[in-house]
Scaffold this motif. Structure first.
Motif, PDB file in Angstrom:
ATOM      1  N   PHE A  31       0.842  -1.195   0.000  1.00 34.60           N
ATOM      2  CA  PHE A  31       0.000   0.000   0.000  1.00 34.60           C
ATOM      3  C   PHE A  31       0.879   1.247   0.000  1.00 34.60           C
ATOM      4  CE2 PHE A  31      -2.314  -3.306   2.332  1.00 34.60           C
ATOM      5  CZ  PHE A  31      -3.445  -3.415   1.538  1.00 34.60           C
ATOM      6  N   LYS A  32       0.285   2.345  -0.443  1.00 35.11           N
ATOM      7  CA  LYS A  32       1.000   3.622  -0.410  1.00 35.11           C
ATOM      8  C   LYS A  32       0.012   4.711  -0.002  1.00 35.11           C
ATOM      9  CE  LYS A  32       0.345   4.664  -5.338  1.00 35.11           C
ATOM     10  NZ  LYS A  32      -0.741   3.691  -5.523  1.00 35.11           N
ATOM     11  N   GLU A  33       0.548   5.851   0.370  1.00 37.42           N
ATOM     12  CA  GLU A  33      -0.304   6.982   0.734  1.00 37.42           C
ATOM     13  C   GLU A  33      -1.265   7.299  -0.415  1.00 37.42           C
ATOM     14  OE1 GLU A  33       1.793  10.457   2.076  1.00 37.42           O
ATOM     15  OE2 GLU A  33       3.227   9.227   3.202  1.00 37.42           O
ATOM     16  N   GLY A  34      -2.519   7.563  -0.048  1.00 35.27           N
ATOM     17  CA  GLY A  34      -3.527   7.895  -1.053  1.00 35.27           C
ATOM     18  C   GLY A  34      -4.354   6.719  -1.535  1.00 35.27           C
ATOM     19  N   ASP A  35      -3.939   5.480  -1.216  1.00 32.03           N
ATOM     20  CA  ASP A  35      -4.728   4.312  -1.622  1.00 32.03           C
ATOM     21  C   ASP A  35      -6.066   4.292  -0.885  1.00 32.03           C
ATOM     22  OD1 ASP A  35      -2.775   3.408  -3.310  1.00 32.03           O
ATOM     23  OD2 ASP A  35      -2.103   1.744  -2.035  1.00 32.03           O
ATOM     24  N   GLU A  36      -7.141   3.996  -1.609  1.00 29.91           N
ATOM     25  CA  GLU A  36      -8.457   3.822  -0.989  1.00 29.91           C
ATOM     26  C   GLU A  36      -8.561   2.388  -0.476  1.00 29.91           C
ATOM     27  OE1 GLU A  36     -11.475   5.020  -3.832  1.00 29.91           O
ATOM     28  OE2 GLU A  36     -11.348   7.071  -3.070  1.00 29.91           O
ATOM     29  N   VAL A  37      -8.869   2.251   0.799  1.00 33.38           N
ATOM     30  CA  VAL A  37      -8.863   0.925   1.425  1.00 33.38           C
ATOM     31  C   VAL A  37     -10.115   0.740   2.286  1.00 33.38           C
ATOM     32  CG1 VAL A  37      -6.344   0.697   1.478  1.00 33.38           C
ATOM     33  CG2 VAL A  37      -7.524   1.808   3.391  1.00 33.38           C
ATOM     34  N   TRP A  38     -10.365  -0.522   2.654  1.00 27.86           N
ATOM     35  CA  TRP A  38     -11.393  -0.862   3.641  1.00 27.86           C
ATOM     36  C   TRP A  38     -10.808  -1.895   4.578  1.00 27.86           C
ATOM     37  CZ3 TRP A  38     -15.875  -4.210   1.139  1.00 27.86           C
ATOM     38  CH2 TRP A  38     -15.326  -5.247   0.409  1.00 27.86           C
ATOM     39  N   ALA A  39     -11.394  -2.044   5.756  1.00 19.82           N
ATOM     40  CA  ALA A  39     -10.850  -2.986   6.736  1.00 19.82           C
ATOM     41  C   ALA A  39     -11.870  -3.247   7.832  1.00 19.82           C
ATOM     42  CB  ALA A  39      -9.557  -2.431   7.357  1.00 19.82           C
ATOM     43  N   ALA A  40     -11.700  -4.412   8.460  1.00 18.83           N
ATOM     44  CA  ALA A  40     -12.400  -4.733   9.701  1.00 18.83           C
ATOM     45  C   ALA A  40     -11.377  -4.626  10.822  1.00 18.83           C
ATOM     46  CB  ALA A  40     -12.968  -6.143   9.638  1.00 18.83           C
TER      47      ALA A  40
ATOM     48  N   ILE B  70     -19.469  -3.368   4.804  1.00 18.48           N
ATOM     49  CA  ILE B  70     -19.162  -4.773   4.492  1.00 18.48           C
ATOM     50  C   ILE B  70     -18.069  -5.432   5.341  1.00 18.48           C
ATOM     51  CG2 ILE B  70     -18.269  -6.300   2.648  1.00 18.48           C
ATOM     52  CD1 ILE B  70     -19.859  -4.676   0.645  1.00 18.48           C
ATOM     53  N   PRO B  71     -16.918  -4.802   5.648  1.00 18.71           N
ATOM     54  CA  PRO B  71     -15.754  -5.572   6.125  1.00 18.71           C
ATOM     55  C   PRO B  71     -15.965  -6.415   7.383  1.00 18.71           C
ATOM     56  CG  PRO B  71     -15.070  -3.384   5.457  1.00 18.71           C
ATOM     57  CD  PRO B  71     -16.561  -3.388   5.403  1.00 18.71           C
ATOM     58  N   TYR B  72     -16.592  -5.878   8.429  1.00 18.61           N
ATOM     59  CA  TYR B  72     -16.715  -6.661   9.674  1.00 18.61           C
ATOM     60  C   TYR B  72     -17.656  -7.847   9.490  1.00 18.61           C
ATOM     61  CZ  TYR B  72     -17.198  -7.941  14.563  1.00 18.61           C
ATOM     62  OH  TYR B  72     -17.195  -8.656  15.742  1.00 18.61           O
ATOM     63  N   VAL B  73     -18.804  -7.603   8.849  1.00 21.45           N
ATOM     64  CA  VAL B  73     -19.741  -8.717   8.648  1.00 21.45           C
ATOM     65  C   VAL B  73     -19.169  -9.723   7.652  1.00 21.45           C
ATOM     66  CG1 VAL B  73     -21.789  -7.426   9.333  1.00 21.45           C
ATOM     67  CG2 VAL B  73     -21.086  -7.370   6.942  1.00 21.45           C
ATOM     68  N   ALA B  74     -18.425  -9.219   6.662  1.00 22.22           N
ATOM     69  CA  ALA B  74     -17.803 -10.124   5.690  1.00 22.22           C
ATOM     70  C   ALA B  74     -16.744 -11.002   6.361  1.00 22.22           C
ATOM     71  CB  ALA B  74     -17.174  -9.322   4.558  1.00 22.22           C
ATOM     72  N   ALA B  75     -15.899 -10.381   7.196  1.00 23.38           N
ATOM     73  CA  ALA B  75     -14.858 -11.150   7.886  1.00 23.38           C
ATOM     74  C   ALA B  75     -15.472 -12.170   8.846  1.00 23.38           C
ATOM     75  CB  ALA B  75     -13.924 -10.207   8.644  1.00 23.38           C
ATOM     76  N   THR B  76     -16.591 -11.805   9.487  1.00 22.91           N
ATOM     77  CA  THR B  76     -17.267 -12.727  10.403  1.00 22.91           C
ATOM     78  C   THR B  76     -17.878 -13.901   9.640  1.00 22.91           C
ATOM     79  OG1 THR B  76     -17.779 -10.888  11.889  1.00 22.91           O
ATOM     80  CG2 THR B  76     -19.038 -12.899  12.195  1.00 22.91           C
ATOM     81  N   ALA B  77     -18.608 -13.589   8.568  1.00 23.61           N
ATOM     82  CA  ALA B  77     -19.237 -14.652   7.776  1.00 23.61           C
ATOM     83  C   ALA B  77     -18.177 -15.539   7.120  1.00 23.61           C
ATOM     84  CB  ALA B  77     -20.142 -14.034   6.703  1.00 23.61           C
ATOM     85  N   TRP B  78     -17.121 -14.929   6.604  1.00 20.64           N
ATOM     86  CA  TRP B  78     -16.035 -15.688   5.946  1.00 20.64           C
ATOM     87  C   TRP B  78     -15.369 -16.623   6.954  1.00 20.64           C
ATOM     88  CZ3 TRP B  78     -14.441 -15.163   0.752  1.00 20.64           C
ATOM     89  CH2 TRP B  78     -13.257 -15.840   0.410  1.00 20.64           C
ATOM     90  N   SER B  79     -15.074 -16.100   8.137  1.00 20.37           N
ATOM     91  CA  SER B  79     -14.445 -16.926   9.175  1.00 20.37           C
ATOM     92  C   SER B  79     -15.335 -18.122   9.525  1.00 20.37           C
ATOM     93  CB  SER B  79     -14.179 -16.073  10.424  1.00 20.37           C
ATOM     94  OG  SER B  79     -13.735 -16.875  11.486  1.00 20.37           O
ATOM     95  N   ALA B  80     -16.650 -17.873   9.667  1.00 17.88           N
ATOM     96  CA  ALA B  80     -17.576 -18.944  10.045  1.00 17.88           C
ATOM     97  C   ALA B  80     -17.757 -19.959   8.919  1.00 17.88           C
ATOM     98  CB  ALA B  80     -18.922 -18.347  10.442  1.00 17.88           C
ATOM     99  N   LEU B  81     -17.985 -19.472   7.706  1.00 14.21           N
ATOM    100  CA  LEU B  81     -18.320 -20.377   6.600  1.00 14.21           C
ATOM    101  C   LEU B  81     -17.096 -21.055   5.995  1.00 14.21           C
ATOM    102  CD1 LEU B  81     -20.937 -18.083   4.813  1.00 14.21           C
ATOM    103  CD2 LEU B  81     -21.425 -20.136   6.173  1.00 14.21           C
TER     104      LEU B  81
END
Length: 363
Positions: free
Chosen positions: A98-107, A142-153
């Protein structure tokens, strides 16, 4: 810059403990793999309401301070919020992707300072590039629910893109954040998805791809569900009494799994302390697992697990049109207490999102 605007709590309690300040400590890069993200939008989840009330306090304190050097209450002032979409402002020396200015998402893991602030610090492996097709407001849902569902499934349930076709999946409580994401993920992977929800959420979950919908307001759902063909996997977002009958809906002796996201782990450690709580938790899950294994089905607990690589895969699926953000309501940064009230009421139809910066409103 040493201070920033944020919503904080100075003690655990109800909604009145939320306090807006312009003097929150600016996040600092302490490890070379960390990044500082300027928050454009933050997603809210039931865990934020639970943490505001002190849920998991003793376990999360141990995670923040494993050697127990700091005094009790050292987590305050605490910033809540577990989801972010924003722009990288600064990178640690070891951050290569990653570099400065990158658009990101995270949980954001629950033991870290949260996203209801102008800036947040994260590990590089928790961050992923934001889907290009989503605004920051949509991406923050999306990120927190996605990470939770991904971890479970995936991690617990063993499902993958290659191993989900024609699998029969039941989602108990399908209209909230995790449910609305899980329906889309499983349908993209070719599974047959049955969902329980209230009648007024049926249109939403069918629009996301659910094959069969059972209305829990029409009477005990175990009756109509019991008349259906047995399932390969059940994802339980409801908990409580569902455990008593849900495992009987699984295909016996075929590796079928019941995975509940409603677990007493943090509650046990809050009540009994770390060591005794973990012992109680281990005893509980072992007893239940053995009991159901004798009937040929697997009982498992699912947990949130932050994962940048999982979000990379999900980002590709979003940009391919397979997954969309389900935003029920948006709030401004000044309306955080109202956003908490909305989440606390329950009966969610997707996600509640807070726009933090002006750019979050239109980008």
């Amino acid at each position: 810059m040493t201070i920033m605007p944020a919503w904080v709590i100075d003690k655990y309690g109800s909604n009145d403990v939320l306090r807006f300040t312009k003097n929150a400590s600016f996040p600092v890069i302490n490890y070379p793999n960390e990044v500082i993200v300027k928050v454009h939008a933050a997603g809210l989840n039931p865990i934020d309401v639970s943490m505001r009330g002190g849920y998991g306090a003793s376990t999360l304190s141990m995670q923040r301070d494993p050697l127990n050097i700091k005094q009790t209450g050292s987590e305050f002032p605490l910033i809540l919020g577990r989801e972010v979409s924003g722009v990288i402002m600064e990178c640690g020396l070891d951050v290569k992707y990653f570099k400065e200015g990158d658009e990101v998402w995270a949980a954001v893991p629950p033991w870290k300072q949260g996203t209801l602030a102008e800036f947040v610090v994260l590990s590089g492996n928790e961050v992923s590039r934001k889907p290009k097709s989503l605004s920051h407001t949509e991406a923050a849902a999306i990120p927190y629910v996605a990470a939770t569902a991904w971890s479970a499934l995936v991690n617990t349930g063993g499902l993958t893109k290659e191993k989900s076709a024609k699998k029969r999946i039941l989602i108990l409580g399908g209209s909230g954040g995790v449910g609305t994401f899980a329906i889309q993920l499983l349908k993209a992977w070719g599974a047959h998805v049955t969902v329980t929800c209230s009648q007024n959420a049926e249109r939403l979950v069918r629009g996301l791809g659910a094959d069969h919908v059972v209305d829990y307001t029409a009477g005990p759902v175990e009756v109509p569900l019991g008349a259906l063909e047995r399932f390969d996997l059940i994802l339980d977002n409801v908990g409580g009494a569902t455990e008593h009958w849900a495992l009987g809906l699984l295909k016996p002796w075929s590796g079928a799994k019941y995975i509940t996201l409603v677990t007493p782990f943090l509650q046990n450690t809050d009540l009994l302390g770390i060591a005794d709580g973990m012992l109680q938790t281990a005893a509980t899950v072992a007893t239940k697992a053995l009991k159901h294994l004798s009937r040929g089905v697997h009982y498992r607990w699912g947990f949130f697990a932050p994962s940048g690589p999982a979000l990379d895969d999900i980002s590709d699926m979003v940009d391919a049109g397979q997954i969309r953000a389900v935003v029920e309501e948006q709030f401004t940064f000044s309306q955080v207490p109202q956003a908490f009230q909305k989440v606390e009421k329950g009966h969610a139809r997707g996600k509640t999102v807070v726009q933090i910066s002006r750019e979050g409103c239109d980008s």
